[in-house]
Design a protein around this motif. Structure first.
Motif, PDB file in Angstrom:
ATOM      1  N   ASP A  22      17.969  17.922  66.672  1.00 31.00           N
ATOM      2  CA  ASP A  22      17.950  16.918  67.744  1.00 31.00           C
ATOM      3  C   ASP A  22      19.337  16.831  68.392  1.00 31.00           C
ATOM      4  O   ASP A  22      19.757  15.760  68.848  1.00 31.00           O
ATOM      5  CB  ASP A  22      17.525  15.555  67.176  1.00 31.00           C
ATOM      6  N   HIS A  64      14.323  21.653  67.529  1.00 33.96           N
ATOM      7  CA  HIS A  64      14.508  20.446  68.350  1.00 33.96           C
ATOM      8  C   HIS A  64      15.944  20.402  68.874  1.00 33.96           C
ATOM      9  O   HIS A  64      16.845  19.892  68.208  1.00 33.96           O
ATOM     10  CB  HIS A  64      14.210  19.215  67.473  1.00 33.96           C
ATOM     11  N   HIS A 111      13.849  16.363  76.900  1.00 31.08           N
ATOM     12  CA  HIS A 111      12.929  15.260  77.178  1.00 31.08           C
ATOM     13  C   HIS A 111      12.185  15.570  78.476  1.00 31.08           C
ATOM     14  O   HIS A 111      12.810  15.725  79.530  1.00 31.08           O
ATOM     15  CB  HIS A 111      13.686  13.950  77.356  1.00 31.08           C
ATOM     16  N   HIS A 152      10.287  13.180  64.813  1.00 31.37           N
ATOM     17  CA  HIS A 152      10.931  12.085  64.053  1.00 31.37           C
ATOM     18  C   HIS A 152      10.042  10.881  63.765  1.00 31.37           C
ATOM     19  O   HIS A 152      10.242   9.806  64.340  1.00 31.37           O
ATOM     20  CB  HIS A 152      12.211  11.641  64.756  1.00 31.37           C
ATOM     21  N   GLU A 156      10.333  17.969  74.632  1.00 36.80           N
ATOM     22  CA  GLU A 156       9.979  16.822  73.801  1.00 36.80           C
ATOM     23  C   GLU A 156       9.233  15.877  74.732  1.00 36.80           C
ATOM     24  O   GLU A 156       9.825  15.305  75.657  1.00 36.80           O
ATOM     25  CB  GLU A 156      11.232  16.158  73.214  1.00 36.80           C
ATOM     26  N   HIS A 172       9.003   7.090  71.592  1.00 34.35           N
ATOM     27  CA  HIS A 172      10.231   6.313  71.765  1.00 34.35           C
ATOM     28  C   HIS A 172       9.909   4.942  72.371  1.00 34.35           C
ATOM     29  O   HIS A 172      10.647   3.997  72.191  1.00 34.35           O
ATOM     30  CB  HIS A 172      11.232   7.005  72.700  1.00 34.35           C
ATOM     31  N   SER A 210       6.676  12.896  70.781  1.00 36.53           N
ATOM     32  CA  SER A 210       7.458  11.837  70.137  1.00 36.53           C
ATOM     33  C   SER A 210       7.129  10.468  70.708  1.00 36.53           C
ATOM     34  O   SER A 210       6.779  10.338  71.885  1.00 36.53           O
ATOM     35  CB  SER A 210       8.959  12.069  70.366  1.00 36.53           C
TER      36      SER A 210
HETATM   37 FE    FE Z   1      13.226  12.016  70.345  1.00 35.64          FE
END
Ligand code: FE
Ligand code: ZN
Length: 263
Positions: free
Chosen positions: A248, A7, A41, A176, A89, A119, A117
């Motif tokens: 990350d 990541h 991202h 995460h 991601e 968010h 993920s």
């Molecule tokens: Fe993230």
């Protein structure tokens, strides 16, 4: 021991640093990593409006081809020193499953590895980015009614992401899974949500999904632990879930973060 980082962010991140790909790769080599996955991202789904104050959550969609092309040349350049994997991601955003699946069917073939993920949370028609800032989190508290309610909603959404049908290029790793704890020292929940987390792990195991063991929480000033914490990792291992360390990192210096504290 084989060191892998699954990541890593890049200069294509709108909220990241300007650190070059070479800076990340050289530092990973110096830390004896044998493989890293760049997981920028992904562009947010078509039609979704980024609700963060800076509107900087996802990659500019016009740059995605350039991103994968750059990674291809980087793989070639460093092939004798380190394995570089192309990835993204990808956000799971409730209500945008179809758009996400369409995106994945287009760019999935260019990815070696990827992360899904959460968010953004959707609550009564409003989407909020829960990890953007303490201010945003605090404004969510009044809207949701309590800190616990945000946690409940977050774990519910993570479970949905695990169960979601996003087509054959759906990411194999979940990012995460306790990100909701990012500001836990400012806004503590009153319970552990261990049942929600157990269910999440069971559903991941049933689908053979991997777990992102994310070191970034250690360096966040109000978190102080990995995402997820070690007792969850223990449960995941007992269920046979594959665990992949993720720094990350949004800077080259961020590589390896938290790792020494993680077992
Ligand atoms: Fe993230
Ligand atoms: Zn980021």
């Amino acid at each position: 021991m084989i060191k892998v980082d699954g990541h890593v962010h890049t200069p294509f991140c709108p909220h990241g640093s300007g650190d070059s790909f070479e800076m990340y790769v050289e530092r990973a080599i110096s830390l004896n990593y044998s493989a890293i996955t760049f997981t920028e991202h992904a562009p947010l789904p078509v039609g979704f409006r980024d609700t963060t104050p800076d509107q900087d959550s996802g990659m500019d969609p016009s740059r995605i081809k350039d991103y994968f092309d750059t990674l291809d040349s980087l793989k070639e350049k460093y092939k004798d020193k380190i394995t570089i994997r192309s990835g993204l991601e990808v956000d799971y955003i409730e209500g945008f499953e179809k758009e996400t699946e369409d995106f994945l069917s287009t760019y999935g073939p260019r990815m070696d590895d990827s992360i899904l993920s959460v968010h953004f949370l959707q609550h009564r028609g409003k989407w909020d980015c829960l990890d953007f800032s303490p201010d945003v989190f605090e404004s969510m508290m009044s809207y949701y009614g309590s800190v616990d309610e945000i946690y409940k909603w977050y774990y519910k959404t993570v479970l949905q992401s695990i169960r979601a049908d996003l087509g054959s290029h759906k990411p194999k790793r979940i990012g995460h899974i306790t990100l909701v704890k990012k500001f836990q020292q400012l806004f503590p929940a009153s319970q552990s949500f261990s049942d929600d987390l157990s269910l999440i792990l069971q559903e991941m195991a049933a689908r053979d999904l991997e777990l992102d063991y994310n070191g970034a929480g250690f360096v966040k000033p109000y978190c102080g632990e990995s995402y997820p914490p070690p007792y969850i990792i223990k449960q995941a291992r007992a269920l046979g879930i594959k665990i992949v360390y993720g720094s990350d990192a949004h800077t080259a210096d961020g590589l390896d973060q938290g790792r020494a504290l993680m077992k």
